[in-house]
Design an enzyme around this catalytic site. Structure first.
Site, PDB file in Angstrom:
ATOM      1  N   GLU A   1      -1.199   9.272  -5.450  1.00 22.31           N
ATOM      2  CA  GLU A   1      -1.239   7.821  -5.272  1.00 22.31           C
ATOM      3  C   GLU A   1      -2.075   7.536  -4.023  1.00 22.31           C
ATOM      4  O   GLU A   1      -1.765   8.041  -2.938  1.00 22.31           O
ATOM      5  CB  GLU A   1       0.199   7.304  -5.088  1.00 22.31           C
ATOM      6  CG  GLU A   1       0.336   5.812  -4.982  1.00 22.31           C
ATOM      7  CD  GLU A   1       0.560   5.111  -6.330  1.00 22.31           C
ATOM      8  OE1 GLU A   1       0.453   5.766  -7.399  1.00 22.31           O
ATOM      9  OE2 GLU A   1       0.834   3.907  -6.305  1.00 22.31           O
TER      10      GLU A   1
ATOM     11  N   LYS B   1       8.318   6.390  -3.621  1.00 22.98           N
ATOM     12  CA  LYS B   1       7.385   5.784  -4.580  1.00 22.98           C
ATOM     13  C   LYS B   1       6.388   4.991  -3.746  1.00 22.98           C
ATOM     14  O   LYS B   1       6.682   3.894  -3.271  1.00 22.98           O
ATOM     15  CB  LYS B   1       8.129   4.881  -5.563  1.00 22.98           C
ATOM     16  CG  LYS B   1       7.223   4.313  -6.657  1.00 22.98           C
ATOM     17  CD  LYS B   1       8.024   3.508  -7.669  1.00 22.98           C
ATOM     18  CE  LYS B   1       7.210   3.135  -8.896  1.00 22.98           C
ATOM     19  NZ  LYS B   1       5.966   2.435  -8.635  1.00 22.98           N
TER      20      LYS B   1
ATOM     21  N   ARG C   1      -2.677   4.850  -8.645  1.00 22.30           N
ATOM     22  CA  ARG C   1      -2.701   6.229  -9.118  1.00 22.30           C
ATOM     23  C   ARG C   1      -4.129   6.781  -9.157  1.00 22.30           C
ATOM     24  O   ARG C   1      -5.066   6.078  -9.553  1.00 22.30           O
ATOM     25  CB  ARG C   1      -2.121   6.234 -10.537  1.00 22.30           C
ATOM     26  CG  ARG C   1      -1.817   7.586 -11.123  1.00 22.30           C
ATOM     27  CD  ARG C   1      -0.366   7.886 -10.931  1.00 22.30           C
ATOM     28  NE  ARG C   1       0.026   9.139 -11.535  1.00 22.30           N
ATOM     29  CZ  ARG C   1       0.884   9.241 -12.541  1.00 22.30           C
ATOM     30  NH1 ARG C   1       1.388   8.149 -13.089  1.00 22.30           N
ATOM     31  NH2 ARG C   1       1.238  10.411 -13.008  1.00 22.30           N
TER      32      ARG C   1
ATOM     33  N   ARG D   1      -5.743   5.074 -12.988  1.00 20.44           N
ATOM     34  CA  ARG D   1      -4.618   4.999 -13.925  1.00 20.44           C
ATOM     35  C   ARG D   1      -5.110   4.707 -15.337  1.00 20.44           C
ATOM     36  O   ARG D   1      -4.531   5.130 -16.308  1.00 20.44           O
ATOM     37  CB  ARG D   1      -3.693   3.880 -13.418  1.00 20.44           C
ATOM     38  CG  ARG D   1      -2.633   3.372 -14.340  1.00 20.44           C
ATOM     39  CD  ARG D   1      -1.302   4.020 -13.992  1.00 20.44           C
ATOM     40  NE  ARG D   1      -0.157   3.342 -14.552  1.00 20.44           N
ATOM     41  CZ  ARG D   1       0.064   3.126 -15.845  1.00 20.44           C
ATOM     42  NH1 ARG D   1      -0.821   3.510 -16.733  1.00 20.44           N
ATOM     43  NH2 ARG D   1       1.147   2.528 -16.247  1.00 20.44           N
TER      44      ARG D   1
END
Ligand SMILES: Nc1ncnc2c1ncn2[C@@H]1O[C@H](COP(=O)(O)OP(=O)(O)OP(=O)(O)O)[C@@H](O)[C@H]1O
EC number: 6.5.1.1
Length: 563
Positions: free
Chosen positions: A306, A256, A261, A276
């Site tokens: 990302e 992660k 994003r 995002r």
């Protein structure tokens, strides 16, 4: 042609209706009644929007412009308007009250009399459009003039709603959920199909028109379109790896990454990037645009990833650094040199004319790897397919050691579900409980901090009514520099000011850490936070991401169990 007066009357009735089912029926009736050209406009207006959230058009009207327009229309001073705001505490009521004075006191504004008003919904929309299209020097004056025109052409029933929509704060309790159900009811298309179309198009106006004109078949055939963002698929928190594994069996495990994003649309050499919040951020990230253009072997594609800001050792930098890149409008090239990024791609939704949403993740992954040339600007990192708990622990520890947030544990067979926060994507990071709450108010400081806004009032979301419910204030965790930045950020979002208190349009999300959630009668939510402190300003999130009252309740109960 429907008059704006009819729309205003409908809003008044909706505003006075308590139940969401009744509200839905009223909105459905309104949507059915208006003409095809008016339908998308009304769909947005009723939620207090003017343009779809992702559109590059923005009205750009804040309290300053609105107060000036009201003052000019009413022949009052801005100070008089502020005084009325103080009395009424509401911008709609302020508009009505200010202009009532005109209609009773000065006969010159005869157009304010009800019988003379014949503004249509489309005329109001066209004025708003004109306001959004003014730019550069003199744009302030021109925005004020256009608003003034509307106020002077409207009746007392309408001005309040015009004022509220102009700052995109209609507050009649209608949100996306109610509009989705109303479209379903009005045009007889199942609600989950309306929802799906909305997640793919992000435009309820378009969905409403499609449902009305082509019914269920047409709604079903609404799909992805290049350069129009789709909602991001989201993750649930998993308490532990074994829980995740028992849910999924074999899992696809990825780092992660600690960044922000980005959704990437490639159409030939034309690259568009969305954040995002689905804002178009293409111009802020020229280095990513270039890297995508050079390293993606596809004529057309929609990709998910990302972007991470990295230091000289390739480790992720503070979250605020990446947001600096995303927000930047000027000097983007020098900021790109100061804060270099790497784009980690992890999904693909569309490739060379083919929609990939329903393909299992492992197959999408294959297509992604097939079209990306990984390098130092852009990368498809390793995805591990495993059912081994120790292996997952090892990947997790490696991710943390490398400065990232933890891991994502995904269902290898899952489709890409736009806008869904389901069990197919699970996230695991070290425990620190935080809440994403929206700022709805603030206080001007005192002493050294008089010119800064501080002590921010926070709220969670009530999906049933669409309202934001206060849960307390956060006043610690801010540096002077940050307060100055925040004051500037909030200055355009001030709706009303009373004494040292300001009401703020709910738009900015604070990620807040706290000791404990307590029951409280002091706040409308029924909860308060003990020792709240700011962790991050989540400019990457939008108001749909604000924690719900249900989630607060849930966390409160879990915490009670634990203690
Ligand atoms: N490999 C990855 N796969 C999917 N998402 C990833 C990955 N690496 C980093 N992320 C980020 O993690 C987020 C997944 O968590 P979630 O969907 O809950 O979003 P969020 O609400 O932004 O959460 P958070 O506050 O944890 O970043 C994604 O939105 C994305 O920004």
């Amino acid at each position: 042609m429907t008059s704006f007066k009819e729309f205003a009357r409908a809003c008044k009735v909706i505003e006075g209706t308590p139940g969401s089912l009744d509200m839905t029926a009223l909105v459905a009736e309104l949507l059915e009644k208006v003409s095809p050209e008016e339908l998308p406009v009304v769909t947005h207006f009723v939620m207090g929007e003017i343009f779809p959230a992702w559109s590059s058009e923005e009205i750009g009207v804040g309290a300053g412009i609105l107060y000036s327009a009201l003052a000019k229309s009413a022949g009052l001073s801005v100070a008089d308007i502020k005084e009325i705001v103080r009395e009424t505490g509401d911008i709609g009521k302020t508009a009505v009250k200010a202009l009532e004075k005109v209609s009773t006191g000065q006969a010159t504004f005869s157009s304010f009399m009800e019988e003379n008003s014949d503004l249509s919904i489309l005329e109001v929309f066209e004025r708003f459009q004109a306001i959004s299209r003014t730019s550069g020097k003199g744009s302030q004056t021109s925005k004020i003039k256009n608003l003034q025109y509307l106020f002077n052409s409207a009746s007392s029933e309408e001005v309040g709603y015009i004022a509220r929509i102009s700052v995109e704060e209609l507050r009649i309790g209608v949100g996306e959920g109610i509009v989705r159900d109303a479209i379903s009811k009005a045009f007889d298309v199942p609600s989950d199909e309306i929802e799906r179309a909305f997640m793919l198009t992000n435009d309820l106006g378009l969905v409403a028109v499609t449902a009305r004109e082509g019914g269920r078949d047409a709604v079903q055939s609404l799909g992805l379109e290049l350069n129009r963002p789709i909602r991001m698929m989201l993750a649930q928190v998993t308490p532990d790896f074994d829980v995740a594994l028992s849910d999924l069996g074999t899992a696809a495990v990825e780092w992660k990454f600690d960044g922000a994003r980005v959704q990437i649309h490639k159409e030939g050499d034309n690259i568009t990037l969305f954040s995002r919040r689905l804002e178009n951020i293409t111009n802020s990230l020229p280095d990513i645009v270039e890297a995508v253009r050079e390293n993606i072997d596809a004529e057309s594609a929609i990709l998910d990833g990302e972007a991470v800001a990295i230091d000289e050792n390739g480790r992720p930098r503070a979250f605020q650094d990446i947001l600096k890149r995303f927000r930047r409008k000027y000097d983007v090239h020098s900021t790109a040199r100061e804060i270099p990024l790497i784009l980690n791609l992890f999904d693909i939704m569309y490739l060379n004319g083919e929609e990939l949403l329903d393909l299992p993740l492992v197959q999408r992954r294959g297509k992604l790897e097939g079209c990306v040339r990984s390098g130092d600007k852009i990368k498809v990192d390793t995805q591990y397919i495993t059912d081994d708990l120790d292996k997952i622990m090892e990947i997790y520890n490696d991710a943390l050691k490398a400065g990232h947030e933890g891991v994502m544990i995904k269902n290898p067979q899952s489709p890409y579900s736009p806008g869904k926060r389901g069990k197919n994507w699970l996230k695991k990071k070290p425990v620190m409980e935080t809440l994403d709450l929206v700022v709805i108010g603030a206080e001007w400081g005192y002493g050294r901090r008089t010119s800064f806004l501080g002590s921010y009032a926070l709220a969670c979301h009530d999906p049933d009514t669409g309202r934001f419910l206060p849960v307390g204030r956060v006043a610690t965790g801010f540096s002077d520099e940050q307060l100055a930045e925040l004051t500037e950020l909030f200055s355009d979002l001030i709706v009303t000011e009373v004494g040292t208190g300001v009401e703020i349009k709910p738009e900015i999300i604070f990620e807040v850490a706290f000791e404990e959630i307590q029951k409280s009668v002091n706040y409308e939510s029924g909860y308060a936070l003990r020792f709240p402190r700011l962790v991050n300003v989540r400019s990457d999130k939008s108001i749909e991401d604000v924690e719900t009252i249900g989630r607060l309740e849930e966390m409160y109960l879990v915490q009670r169990e634990r203690n």
